[in-house]
Design a protein around this motif. Structure first.
Motif, PDB file in Angstrom:
ATOM      1  N   PHE A 121     -60.555 -16.679  46.580  1.00 24.55           N
ATOM      2  CA  PHE A 121     -61.638 -17.639  46.397  1.00 24.55           C
ATOM      3  C   PHE A 121     -62.991 -16.999  46.695  1.00 24.55           C
ATOM      4  CE2 PHE A 121     -64.161 -20.854  48.925  1.00 24.55           C
ATOM      5  CZ  PHE A 121     -64.774 -21.417  47.824  1.00 24.55           C
ATOM      6  N   THR A 122     -63.089 -16.301  47.804  1.00 27.07           N
ATOM      7  CA  THR A 122     -64.363 -15.702  48.202  1.00 27.07           C
ATOM      8  C   THR A 122     -64.763 -14.554  47.282  1.00 27.07           C
ATOM      9  OG1 THR A 122     -63.971 -16.297  50.517  1.00 27.07           O
ATOM     10  CG2 THR A 122     -65.591 -14.569  50.090  1.00 27.07           C
ATOM     11  N   LEU A 123     -63.808 -13.688  46.955  1.00 24.33           N
ATOM     12  CA  LEU A 123     -64.128 -12.493  46.186  1.00 24.33           C
ATOM     13  C   LEU A 123     -64.232 -12.747  44.687  1.00 24.33           C
ATOM     14  CD1 LEU A 123     -62.100  -9.706  48.031  1.00 24.33           C
ATOM     15  CD2 LEU A 123     -64.332 -10.700  48.546  1.00 24.33           C
ATOM     16  N   SER A 124     -63.976 -13.968  44.248  1.00 26.17           N
ATOM     17  CA  SER A 124     -64.189 -14.284  42.835  1.00 26.17           C
ATOM     18  C   SER A 124     -65.665 -14.261  42.485  1.00 26.17           C
ATOM     19  CB  SER A 124     -63.602 -15.665  42.511  1.00 26.17           C
ATOM     20  OG  SER A 124     -62.208 -15.650  42.598  1.00 26.17           O
ATOM     21  N   ASP A 125     -66.518 -14.423  43.476  1.00 22.93           N
ATOM     22  CA  ASP A 125     -67.959 -14.479  43.216  1.00 22.93           C
ATOM     23  C   ASP A 125     -68.695 -13.627  44.233  1.00 22.93           C
ATOM     24  OD1 ASP A 125     -70.215 -15.312  41.806  1.00 22.93           O
ATOM     25  OD2 ASP A 125     -70.564 -17.000  43.166  1.00 22.93           O
ATOM     26  N   VAL A 126     -68.341 -12.356  44.308  1.00 25.56           N
ATOM     27  CA  VAL A 126     -68.999 -11.419  45.200  1.00 25.56           C
ATOM     28  C   VAL A 126     -69.430 -10.215  44.373  1.00 25.56           C
ATOM     29  CG1 VAL A 126     -66.976 -10.057  45.851  1.00 25.56           C
ATOM     30  CG2 VAL A 126     -68.808 -10.399  47.514  1.00 25.56           C
ATOM     31  N   ASP A 127     -70.487  -9.542  44.808  1.00 20.02           N
ATOM     32  CA  ASP A 127     -71.028  -8.437  44.021  1.00 20.02           C
ATOM     33  C   ASP A 127     -70.292  -7.122  44.248  1.00 20.02           C
ATOM     34  OD1 ASP A 127     -73.429  -9.595  42.635  1.00 20.02           O
ATOM     35  OD2 ASP A 127     -73.929 -10.129  44.683  1.00 20.02           O
ATOM     36  N   LYS A 403     -66.690 -20.926  36.100  1.00 19.70           N
ATOM     37  CA  LYS A 403     -65.716 -20.238  35.247  1.00 19.70           C
ATOM     38  C   LYS A 403     -64.929 -19.210  36.047  1.00 19.70           C
ATOM     39  CE  LYS A 403     -68.385 -20.713  30.966  1.00 19.70           C
ATOM     40  NZ  LYS A 403     -69.166 -19.972  29.923  1.00 19.70           N
ATOM     41  N   ARG A 404     -65.606 -18.505  36.950  1.00 18.60           N
ATOM     42  CA  ARG A 404     -64.917 -17.499  37.746  1.00 18.60           C
ATOM     43  C   ARG A 404     -63.930 -18.140  38.722  1.00 18.60           C
ATOM     44  NH1 ARG A 404     -70.126 -15.029  37.340  1.00 18.60           N
ATOM     45  NH2 ARG A 404     -70.884 -15.888  39.314  1.00 18.60           N
ATOM     46  N   TYR A 405     -64.342 -19.243  39.333  1.00 19.05           N
ATOM     47  CA  TYR A 405     -63.454 -19.903  40.298  1.00 19.05           C
ATOM     48  C   TYR A 405     -62.289 -20.617  39.606  1.00 19.05           C
ATOM     49  CZ  TYR A 405     -66.799 -19.129  44.068  1.00 19.05           C
ATOM     50  OH  TYR A 405     -67.612 -18.555  45.007  1.00 19.05           O
ATOM     51  N   TYR A 406     -62.513 -21.100  38.406  1.00 20.74           N
ATOM     52  CA  TYR A 406     -61.471 -21.870  37.709  1.00 20.74           C
ATOM     53  C   TYR A 406     -60.244 -21.012  37.414  1.00 20.74           C
ATOM     54  CZ  TYR A 406     -59.416 -25.338  34.597  1.00 20.74           C
ATOM     55  OH  TYR A 406     -58.569 -26.269  34.033  1.00 20.74           O
ATOM     56  N   GLY A 407     -60.425 -19.703  37.298  1.00 25.00           N
ATOM     57  CA  GLY A 407     -59.308 -18.828  36.998  1.00 25.00           C
ATOM     58  C   GLY A 407     -58.503 -18.403  38.204  1.00 25.00           C
ATOM     59  N   CYS A 408     -58.723 -19.030  39.347  1.00 29.24           N
ATOM     60  CA  CYS A 408     -58.018 -18.635  40.578  1.00 29.24           C
ATOM     61  C   CYS A 408     -56.683 -19.326  40.761  1.00 29.24           C
ATOM     62  CB  CYS A 408     -58.899 -18.905  41.799  1.00 29.24           C
ATOM     63  SG  CYS A 408     -60.356 -17.855  41.899  1.00 29.24           S
ATOM     64  N   GLY A 409     -56.281 -20.158  39.835  1.00 27.79           N
ATOM     65  CA  GLY A 409     -54.993 -20.835  39.951  1.00 27.79           C
ATOM     66  C   GLY A 409     -55.026 -22.206  39.309  1.00 27.79           C
ATOM     67  N   ILE A 410     -53.830 -22.725  39.015  1.00 33.29           N
ATOM     68  CA  ILE A 410     -53.746 -24.015  38.326  1.00 33.29           C
ATOM     69  C   ILE A 410     -54.352 -25.122  39.177  1.00 33.29           C
ATOM     70  CG2 ILE A 410     -52.167 -25.721  37.353  1.00 33.29           C
ATOM     71  CD1 ILE A 410     -50.253 -23.446  36.712  1.00 33.29           C
ATOM     72  N   TRP A 411     -53.919 -25.185  40.427  1.00 36.65           N
ATOM     73  CA  TRP A 411     -54.462 -26.201  41.330  1.00 36.65           C
ATOM     74  C   TRP A 411     -55.590 -25.646  42.192  1.00 36.65           C
ATOM     75  CZ3 TRP A 411     -53.189 -30.849  39.977  1.00 36.65           C
ATOM     76  CH2 TRP A 411     -51.954 -31.087  39.380  1.00 36.65           C
ATOM     77  N   GLY A 413     -57.746 -23.331  41.500  1.00 41.02           N
ATOM     78  CA  GLY A 413     -58.970 -23.170  40.733  1.00 41.02           C
ATOM     79  C   GLY A 413     -59.786 -24.445  40.683  1.00 41.02           C
ATOM     80  N   LYS A 414     -59.109 -25.581  40.487  1.00 43.58           N
ATOM     81  CA  LYS A 414     -59.820 -26.871  40.438  1.00 43.58           C
ATOM     82  C   LYS A 414     -60.391 -27.214  41.813  1.00 43.58           C
ATOM     83  CE  LYS A 414     -56.971 -28.661  36.672  1.00 43.58           C
ATOM     84  NZ  LYS A 414     -56.270 -27.383  36.416  1.00 43.58           N
ATOM     85  N   LEU A 415     -59.612 -26.918  42.882  1.00 44.96           N
ATOM     86  CA  LEU A 415     -60.105 -27.180  44.231  1.00 44.96           C
ATOM     87  C   LEU A 415     -61.310 -26.308  44.552  1.00 44.96           C
ATOM     88  CD1 LEU A 415     -59.777 -28.563  46.987  1.00 44.96           C
ATOM     89  CD2 LEU A 415     -58.174 -26.739  47.603  1.00 44.96           C
ATOM     90  N   PHE A 416     -61.264 -25.042  44.145  1.00 47.72           N
ATOM     91  CA  PHE A 416     -62.385 -24.132  44.381  1.00 47.72           C
ATOM     92  C   PHE A 416     -63.630 -24.610  43.639  1.00 47.72           C
ATOM     93  CE2 PHE A 416     -59.224 -20.390  45.045  1.00 47.72           C
ATOM     94  CZ  PHE A 416     -58.879 -20.943  46.260  1.00 47.72           C
ATOM     95  N   CYS A 417     -63.465 -25.047  42.415  1.00 46.22           N
ATOM     96  CA  CYS A 417     -64.602 -25.550  41.640  1.00 46.22           C
ATOM     97  C   CYS A 417     -65.228 -26.776  42.320  1.00 46.22           C
ATOM     98  CB  CYS A 417     -64.177 -25.902  40.223  1.00 46.22           C
ATOM     99  SG  CYS A 417     -63.829 -24.469  39.173  1.00 46.22           S
ATOM    100  N   LEU A 418     -64.371 -27.640  42.859  1.00 47.66           N
ATOM    101  CA  LEU A 418     -64.880 -28.815  43.558  1.00 47.66           C
ATOM    102  C   LEU A 418     -65.697 -28.404  44.776  1.00 47.66           C
ATOM    103  CD1 LEU A 418     -64.963 -31.892  43.889  1.00 47.66           C
ATOM    104  CD2 LEU A 418     -62.815 -31.728  45.182  1.00 47.66           C
ATOM    105  N   CYS A 419     -65.222 -27.400  45.516  1.00 53.42           N
ATOM    106  CA  CYS A 419     -65.971 -26.917  46.687  1.00 53.42           C
ATOM    107  C   CYS A 419     -67.330 -26.359  46.279  1.00 53.42           C
ATOM    108  CB  CYS A 419     -65.155 -25.848  47.412  1.00 53.42           C
ATOM    109  SG  CYS A 419     -63.693 -26.467  48.284  1.00 53.42           S
ATOM    110  N   VAL A 420     -67.352 -25.612  45.191  1.00 51.01           N
ATOM    111  CA  VAL A 420     -68.610 -25.012  44.742  1.00 51.01           C
ATOM    112  C   VAL A 420     -69.590 -26.092  44.291  1.00 51.01           C
ATOM    113  CG1 VAL A 420     -69.647 -23.478  43.029  1.00 51.01           C
ATOM    114  CG2 VAL A 420     -67.493 -22.848  44.115  1.00 51.01           C
ATOM    115  N   ILE A 421     -69.094 -27.096  43.603  1.00 51.49           N
ATOM    116  CA  ILE A 421     -69.977 -28.185  43.155  1.00 51.49           C
ATOM    117  C   ILE A 421     -70.573 -28.929  44.347  1.00 51.49           C
ATOM    118  CG2 ILE A 421     -70.017 -30.400  41.951  1.00 51.49           C
ATOM    119  CD1 ILE A 421     -67.938 -29.252  40.015  1.00 51.49           C
ATOM    120  N   ILE A 422     -69.734 -29.240  45.341  1.00 46.95           N
ATOM    121  CA  ILE A 422     -70.236 -29.924  46.541  1.00 46.95           C
ATOM    122  C   ILE A 422     -71.243 -29.044  47.269  1.00 46.95           C
ATOM    123  CG2 ILE A 422     -69.575 -30.842  48.791  1.00 46.95           C
ATOM    124  CD1 ILE A 422     -66.913 -31.659  47.571  1.00 46.95           C
ATOM    125  N   ASP A 423     -70.955 -27.739  47.332  1.00 43.49           N
ATOM    126  CA  ASP A 423     -71.881 -26.823  47.992  1.00 43.49           C
ATOM    127  C   ASP A 423     -73.214 -26.781  47.272  1.00 43.49           C
ATOM    128  OD1 ASP A 423     -71.837 -24.845  50.269  1.00 43.49           O
ATOM    129  OD2 ASP A 423     -72.496 -23.492  48.673  1.00 43.49           O
TER     130      ASP A 423
END
Length: 484
Positions: A121-127, A403-411, A413-423
């Motif tokens: 989750f963390t490294l999906s969006d790191v430089d 898009k990057r977080y969504y590819g982290c898994g079936i369930w 990925g959706k949870l990660f996207c929700l966290c990013v949106i809330i953040d």
């Protein structure tokens, strides 16, 4: 973190450390050279790890980042909740991020599975990612599904001056201990050999292996004793073993020791025993070799990468092999086959925090665009840039991050996207409720010039400038004479 931070400050950078509060340490602390440490008062639940809150850290983090004018956020440790939360919030704020991994994890047990999913989750969006050994890099790439090109290997280091052999304590020893003229150490056939162990007494550090090996080593070698320092849940098992075998007179238990006292313990021994079951790097064996100890360690993780063969004897993480390797090291020392007096200067040349700071600075320049893609990665791909990771261009746009977080898994990925949106919504709310214009900016500590600038000679002065300086000095001298 203090050593690399100080070296980066010496190279002209501004460094701020954000960590949790320790006993007696809260708020803001200033260390040597203007290094500022923020101790955030969060609850610590296990092994210096704070309770994960995901979002409650954001207001404090945003305030610090804006006050200090931070441009790059560098997080450390896979199990640090503050690290993961800081990287998430930094990307939401449009900052470049770097992550350093210091540990190895498996793929089968429940704890590793959860940790690996969090890391992904963390490294999906790191430089960029830094690992302390090549084994650690392979492990992190597999755990987080990273492109190996966005992972660099930068080892840990030691301050060699703080880990000197005992012979350096005297003036004669320091004089004779120069490279090329070391003080030789001889051990007679009946001299006592001391084996030092300094470790956290946990299962993964091989404490069970140590408990099984100590009685056999002492039974086979009468003139051998142990010094063991450290604390942990396995300490009671170690004490029970000593009582069961009546070895209290040959094994000295020191309990926990502070890091500044480690050298004083190490120089009391001849061999350093490191029975760890998993290790990404093993800084303690570098410290032991710098103190002039011969190292006996298990061949696991990144340990074989740390020291050359003449400084170590490797063993399988098994009781019989560890006992045999320790016996061989004892025999080699008694036969004077090992020149441990040369270890300190060799380690000093191999590991330096200055070198670590230079390589870390290169990573910062690479993700910031200071270095071109060809300079940073060694070749040009015609579109693959320094700001691009495994999931595409590392832009700060919310849609690209999702898009990057969504590819982290079936369930997941959706949870990660929700966290990013809330953040992101929390960030928008904070920008409206507490605008950054209302946040006072901190006055920077006077920065040092970069090393390259310090080494440059001053620009030549023209004849007019030199005469101007001379006239100013003459005027000052005339005024002083007149006042007198």
């Amino acid at each position: 973190m203090a050593n690399p931070s100080q070296k980066l400050i010496n190279r002209g950078h501004k460094v701020i450390i954000i960590t949790h509060a320790y006993e007696g340490r809260k708020g803001i602390r200033y260390l040597t050279n203007g290094l500022k440490v923020y101790h955030v008062p969060f609850l610590v639940i296990y092994r210096e790890t704070t309770f994960p809150t995901v979002f409650s850290f954001f207001p404090i983090f945003r305030n610090i980042v804006i006050r200090e004018k931070i441009e790059i956020v560098h997080g450390h440790a896979s199990l640090s909740s503050l690290c993961h939360e800081a990287i998430l919030h930094a990307r939401t704020m449009g900052l470049r991020t770097v992550f350093t991994d210091h540990s190895l994890f498996g793929f089968a047990d429940a704890a590793s599975i959860l940790t690996n999913k969090l890391l992904k989750f963390t490294l999906s969006d790191v430089d960029h990612v830094i690992c302390v050994s090549h084994t650690c890099k392979e492990n992190t790439v597999l755990r987080a599904s990273l492109d190996p090109l966005m992972v660099s290997v930068i080892p840990n280091a030691v301050v060699a001056e703080n880990f000197r052999p005992k012979s350096y304590d005297t003036e004669d020893g320091a004089a004779n201990g120069r490279p090329g003229n070391p003080v030789s150490q001889t051990i007679g056939p009946h001299d006592t050999i001391t084996i030092v162990v300094i470790s956290r007494l946990f299962y993964n550090k091989g404490t069970d292996l140590l408990i099984a090996a100590i009685p056999r080593i002492l039974a086979a070698h009468p003139n051998v004793r142990f010094i063991i320092a450290g604390s942990g849940p396995k300490a009671i098992d170690l004490e029970q073993m000593l009582e069961r075998n009546v070895l209290q007179d040959r094994v000295e238990l020191l309990g926990p020791v502070r890091h500044e006292e480690v050298r004083d313990v190490m120089v009391r021994g001849h061999i350093y025993l490191h029975p760890s079951l998993t290790e990404a790097f093993g800084t303690v064996i570098v410290e032991a070799a710098s103190c002039g100890l011969y190292v006996v360690c298990t061949r696991v993780g990144g340990i074989p990468e740390v020291l050359p063969a003449h400084m170590t004897t490797f063993a399988k993480p098994e009781e019989d092999d560890l006992v045999a390797a320790t016996g061989q090291a004892i025999a080699d020392l008694r036969a004077n086959k090992i020149r441990t007096e040369r270890f300190h200067e060799q380690v000093k040349m191999m590991y330096s925090w200055t070198d670590v700071a230079e390589r870390t600075e290169r990573v910062y320049n690479g993700i910031s665009g200071v270095l071109s893609e060809e300079e940073f990665y060694g070749y040009s791909s015609g579109g693959w840039g320094a700001t691009r990771g495994r999931a595409g261009v590392q832009s700060f746009a919310l849609i690209d991050r999702l898009k990057r977080y969504y590819g982290c898994g079936i369930w997941a990925g959706k949870l990660f996207c929700l966290c990013v949106i809330i953040d992101y919504l929390l960030f928008v709310f904070l920008e409206f409720w507490y605008p950054r214009e209302n946040i006072d900016l901190c006055v920077d500590w006077p920065r040092k010039l970069a090393m390259a600038q310090q080494q440059q000679p001053p620009p030549p002065q023209s004849e007019q400038e030199r005469s101007g300086v001379t006239r100013v000095r003459s005027t000052r001298h005339r005024d002083k004479r007149r006042d007198a």
